[in-house]
Design an enzyme around this catalytic site. Structure first.
Site, PDB file in Angstrom:
ATOM      1  N   ILE A 242      -5.211 -15.309  38.251  1.00 56.39           N
ATOM      2  CA  ILE A 242      -6.510 -15.058  37.687  1.00 56.39           C
ATOM      3  C   ILE A 242      -6.396 -14.001  38.559  1.00 56.39           C
ATOM      4  O   ILE A 242      -7.615 -13.144  38.198  1.00 56.39           O
ATOM      5  CB  ILE A 242      -8.073 -16.045  38.078  1.00 56.39           C
ATOM      6  CG1 ILE A 242      -8.222 -15.918  39.530  1.00 56.39           C
ATOM      7  CG2 ILE A 242      -8.184 -17.043  37.345  1.00 56.39           C
ATOM      8  CD1 ILE A 242      -9.473 -16.479  39.910  1.00 56.39           C
ATOM      9  N   GLY A 243      -5.835 -13.128  38.982  1.00 58.75           N
ATOM     10  CA  GLY A 243      -5.769 -11.881  39.551  1.00 58.75           C
ATOM     11  C   GLY A 243      -4.349 -11.488  40.380  1.00 58.75           C
ATOM     12  O   GLY A 243      -4.176 -12.747  40.629  1.00 58.75           O
ATOM     13  N   LYS A 244      -3.751 -10.704  40.451  1.00 58.79           N
ATOM     14  CA  LYS A 244      -2.572 -10.230  41.040  1.00 58.79           C
ATOM     15  C   LYS A 244      -2.806  -8.403  41.635  1.00 58.79           C
ATOM     16  O   LYS A 244      -3.235  -7.965  41.027  1.00 58.79           O
ATOM     17  CB  LYS A 244      -1.523 -10.015  40.509  1.00 58.79           C
ATOM     18  CG  LYS A 244       0.058  -9.688  40.924  1.00 58.79           C
ATOM     19  CD  LYS A 244       0.954 -10.008  40.133  1.00 58.79           C
ATOM     20  CE  LYS A 244       1.764 -10.494  40.393  1.00 58.79           C
ATOM     21  NZ  LYS A 244       3.666 -10.422  39.229  1.00 58.79           N
TER      22      LYS A 244
ATOM     23  N   ALA B  13      -1.114  -5.711  44.899  1.00 55.46           N
ATOM     24  CA  ALA B  13       0.692  -5.506  45.741  1.00 55.46           C
ATOM     25  C   ALA B  13       0.641  -5.923  46.392  1.00 55.46           C
ATOM     26  O   ALA B  13       1.668  -6.248  46.765  1.00 55.46           O
ATOM     27  CB  ALA B  13      -0.292  -3.794  46.023  1.00 55.46           C
ATOM     28  N   PHE B  14      -0.470  -7.134  47.503  1.00 54.24           N
ATOM     29  CA  PHE B  14      -0.205  -7.862  48.650  1.00 54.24           C
ATOM     30  C   PHE B  14      -0.423  -9.021  49.064  1.00 54.24           C
ATOM     31  O   PHE B  14       0.202  -9.859  48.561  1.00 54.24           O
ATOM     32  CB  PHE B  14      -0.633  -7.209  49.534  1.00 54.24           C
ATOM     33  CG  PHE B  14      -0.981  -6.165  49.760  1.00 54.24           C
ATOM     34  CD1 PHE B  14       0.019  -5.622  50.787  1.00 54.24           C
ATOM     35  CD2 PHE B  14      -1.916  -5.471  49.670  1.00 54.24           C
ATOM     36  CE1 PHE B  14       0.377  -4.155  51.141  1.00 54.24           C
ATOM     37  CE2 PHE B  14      -2.026  -3.968  50.018  1.00 54.24           C
ATOM     38  CZ  PHE B  14      -0.801  -3.619  51.005  1.00 54.24           C
ATOM     39  N   GLY B  15      -0.485  -9.743  47.154  1.00 57.62           N
ATOM     40  CA  GLY B  15      -0.552 -10.554  46.385  1.00 57.62           C
ATOM     41  C   GLY B  15      -1.089 -11.606  45.299  1.00 57.62           C
ATOM     42  O   GLY B  15      -1.454 -10.076  44.331  1.00 57.62           O
ATOM     43  N   SER B  16      -1.530 -12.713  45.090  1.00 57.91           N
ATOM     44  CA  SER B  16      -1.940 -13.222  43.812  1.00 57.91           C
ATOM     45  C   SER B  16      -3.116 -13.578  43.996  1.00 57.91           C
ATOM     46  O   SER B  16      -3.541 -14.721  44.921  1.00 57.91           O
ATOM     47  CB  SER B  16      -0.954 -14.075  42.977  1.00 57.91           C
ATOM     48  OG  SER B  16      -0.819 -14.826  43.731  1.00 57.91           O
TER      49      SER B  16
ATOM     50  N   LYS C  39      -6.483 -17.363  47.509  1.00 61.73           N
ATOM     51  CA  LYS C  39      -5.666 -16.138  47.748  1.00 61.73           C
ATOM     52  C   LYS C  39      -4.461 -16.360  48.129  1.00 61.73           C
ATOM     53  O   LYS C  39      -4.684 -16.546  49.378  1.00 61.73           O
ATOM     54  CB  LYS C  39      -6.555 -15.237  48.141  1.00 61.73           C
ATOM     55  CG  LYS C  39      -6.180 -13.936  47.873  1.00 61.73           C
ATOM     56  CD  LYS C  39      -7.793 -12.824  48.850  1.00 61.73           C
ATOM     57  CE  LYS C  39      -7.336 -12.089  48.766  1.00 61.73           C
ATOM     58  NZ  LYS C  39      -8.405 -10.844  49.224  1.00 61.73           N
TER      59      LYS C  39
ATOM     60  N   ASP D  27     -14.385  -1.538  52.466  1.00 53.93           N
ATOM     61  CA  ASP D  27     -13.948  -1.871  50.907  1.00 53.93           C
ATOM     62  C   ASP D  27     -14.856  -2.179  49.949  1.00 53.93           C
ATOM     63  O   ASP D  27     -14.340  -2.681  48.624  1.00 53.93           O
ATOM     64  CB  ASP D  27     -12.371  -2.479  50.800  1.00 53.93           C
ATOM     65  CG  ASP D  27     -11.881  -2.161  49.622  1.00 53.93           C
ATOM     66  OD1 ASP D  27     -12.184  -1.101  48.820  1.00 53.93           O
ATOM     67  OD2 ASP D  27     -10.634  -2.925  48.667  1.00 53.93           O
TER      68      ASP D  27
END
EC number: 2.7.11.1
Length: 599
Positions: free
Chosen positions: A10-12, A14-17, A33, A129
């Site tokens: 469901i997401g990706k 720069a450092f993982g998915s 995650k 963030d």
């Protein structure tokens, strides 16, 4: 990992998915995650491990739920968190397509985000963030704050200096390479709320230099006028250039415009999720008091004190605040402040007829010097005092003045009521808690309503509201009558409230007969001067009262000026224009009052 079944990605980043998984036993969906450690810098590895440790320790209803975490083959940090079916806020803004969110929904989201940040800041955690893509929505449209990859744990007075985060949400001090603290999260949250309100980013430019220039100058476009001025001003206060002028999360939660939504969150939140203390139940949060139509009814009140600090705010329903009148104080998560909400049914005053007689039992609260739960002592089962109310007009308003006071102390009516003394009531002596039947206008420093301010009579030491009776039981007990009349003006409506207290001293005992004689003499003198007492109001010819009123006005005006609330300051000072009140006369009687006080 064997306990979970992977459904889809469901997401990706720069450092993982991010993978959607289902627990094989619970049959419940979670988000896995996976943060890649291989071929990453030491700083990235430390950040991944810190996120795993941090998300495992925080517990708040508005922060993503932590389920499990582990390191897989030394190459991935795996974190299992709760799945939010509503997606993130950035997607919700895109789906809105010009259809603005309601102010009520935005205020509810803002309160939930503020509670999450207040919890983090109270534990010395900087999120660093906060952005719309890190704000998630559940199925019932509640907020969950996530992604602690850039979070930093501070010491008590430490500041952060690393330039991290998303440029569009960075605060001016961070871009200026100045050490920053928790107010940086407030700026980022202000950018998010602005984007949720206007459906466009608060700061947007074609290149980085132009973006930095806009942020450092704090230049934002006006918010849509469909939202109230109070709500727009609240967002602007979060986007002030100087961090010292930005309010904290705890201060924003005390803003009058957010009070109804804070109360709703307190009522809906579970005690186990750190919003309501564990020793309190949601049922005890709001106590409604209504009187049946019968002529005699018994009211049993119970009040708890959790410390030596008492914050009471009387509020009255208005078109903007459609909720039950409540007496409330908001829990500050960084301290041990108590949360006490008391709701008073508005129909209470209307249901009490002019000749309705009812009995009440009250309790005495023992005030302790430390912040420990104080004892609640109830009076023995005796014949309760009888109180009758005569209603002259459509509303009643009662005021309460402490019994024990010095000869020269006069309390200003706008100040909070003092706490009851720690003195245990004796047999035959009962105190009446008028606050439990009180309906008061919403008058506070944070939310001035000039047209709602009632004129309270400033009682003096020689005018006690209740007469203490200390009498030894005589062969033929004689009931003592104490009549107290007070006149209060509220909303151009004259109200006269007569308190008649009949104390049957069958079980009472006094030390000498002089107390009984003094009580009888005081009662007779009170009855003789009842006509003049009924008409007591704020004496405009009294220099001392007028000086106190002017002093309160000046303090109030200075506070509004300091908070840059110029519209409310204009409403407050409008009656003192050249054609309204003569400044010369004001100066004359103020000078006279100073001279008399000096003498």
């Amino acid at each position: 990992m064997e306990q979970y079944e992977v459904l889809e990605q469901i997401g990706k980043g720069a450092f993982g998915s991010a993978l959607l998984v289902r627990h094989k036993v619970e049959k419940k969906k979670y988000v896995l995650k996976k943060i890649r450690l291989a071929r990453q810098t030491d700083r990235t590895r430390r950040s991944a491990h810190q996120e795993m440790q941090l998300i495992a320790t925080v517990r708040n209803p508005f922060i993503v739920e932590y389920k499990d975490s582990w390191v897989e083959k030394g190459c991935y940090v795996c974190i299992i968190i709760g799945y939010c079916e509503g997606g993130d806020m950035a997607e919700a803004i895109k789906r809105a397509t010009g259809d603005h969110f309601s102010e009520e929904k935005l205020c509810k989201w803002l309160v939930q985000l503020l509670m999450a940040l207040d919890y983090l800041h109270a534990n010395h955690i900087l999120h660093r963030d906060v952005k719309c893509s890190n704000i998630f929505l559940t199925r019932d449209q509640s907020i969950r704050l996530g992604d602690f990859g850039l979070a930093k744990i501070l010491t008590s007075d430490d500041l952060a200096s690393s330039v991290v985060g998303t440029p569009s949400y960075m605060c001016p001090e961070l871009l200026a390479d100045i050490p920053y603290g928790t107010k940086s999260d407030i700026w980022s949250l202000g950018c998010c709320i602005y984007e949720m309100t206007a459906l466009r980013p608060a700061f947007k430019a074609f290149d980085m230099q132009a973006l930095i220039s806009k942020i450092t100058k704090s230049i934002v476009s006006p918010l849509p006028t469909r939202y109230s001025g109070a709500f727009r001003g609240l967002i602007k206060s979060m986007l002030r250039k100087s961090p010292e002028h930005r309010p904290s999360a705890a201060e924003l939660l005390k803003h009058p415009h957010l009070q109804p939504y804070v109360l709703q969150v307190h009522l809906k939140s579970s005690p186990a999720r750190n919003i309501i203390p564990s020793h309190q139940s949601p049922i005890d949060k709001v106590k409604k008091m209504t009187f049946p139509t019968e002529s005699m009814c018994r009211s049993k009140g119970r009040r708890n004190s959790l410390g030596n600090e008492r914050i009471v705010t009387f509020s009255k329903p208005s078109p903007e605040r459609k909720f039950t009148s409540s007496i409330q104080s908001i829990k500050d998560y960084s301290t041990t402040r108590s949360v006490k909400d008391l709701s008073i049914d508005v129909s209470l005053v209307e249901e009490v007829s002019s000749k309705t007689t009812f009995t009440t039992r009250t309790s005495s609260i023992v005030k302790t010097p430390k912040r420990t739960p104080s004892k609640t002592i109830t009076t023995p089962q005796l014949e309760p005092p009888k109180v009758s109310y005569n209603r002259v007009n459509r509303s009643e308003l009662l005021s309460r003045t402490p019994v024990n006071r010095s000869a020269r102390v006069i309390r200003r009516a706008s100040l909070p009521l003092p706490l009851p003394s720690s003195e245990t009531p004796k047999r035959g002596v009962s105190s009446i808690s008028i606050l439990e039947q009180l309906e008061s206008p919403d008058v506070s420093v944070n939310s001035p309503r000039i047209d709602r301010i009632a004129e309270f009579p400033l009682a003096s030491s020689e005018d006690p509201p209740f007469l203490k009776l200390h009498g030894r039981r005589s062969p033929t007990p004689t009931p003592q009558h104490c009549v107290i009349d007070q006149s209060i003006t509220k909303d151009k409506c004259m109200v006269e409230a007569f308190h008649i207290i009949d104390v049957d001293d069958d079980d009472g005992r006094s030390d000498s007969s002089s107390g009984r004689n003094n009580a009888a003499a005081a009662a007779s003198s009170r009855a003789g001067s009842s006509e003049s007492t009924r008409q007591r109001r704020f004496d405009t010819s009294s220099y001392q009262q007028r000086a106190e009123a002017l002093e309160g006005l000046l303090e109030f005006s200075a506070q509004l000026l300091q908070q840059e609330r110029y519209d409310e300051l204009g409403v407050l000072l409008k009656p003192f224009g050249p054609e309204k009140v003569s400044p010369r006369e004001t100066a004359i009687w103020l000078t006279k009052s100073f001279k008399e006080t000096g003498l």
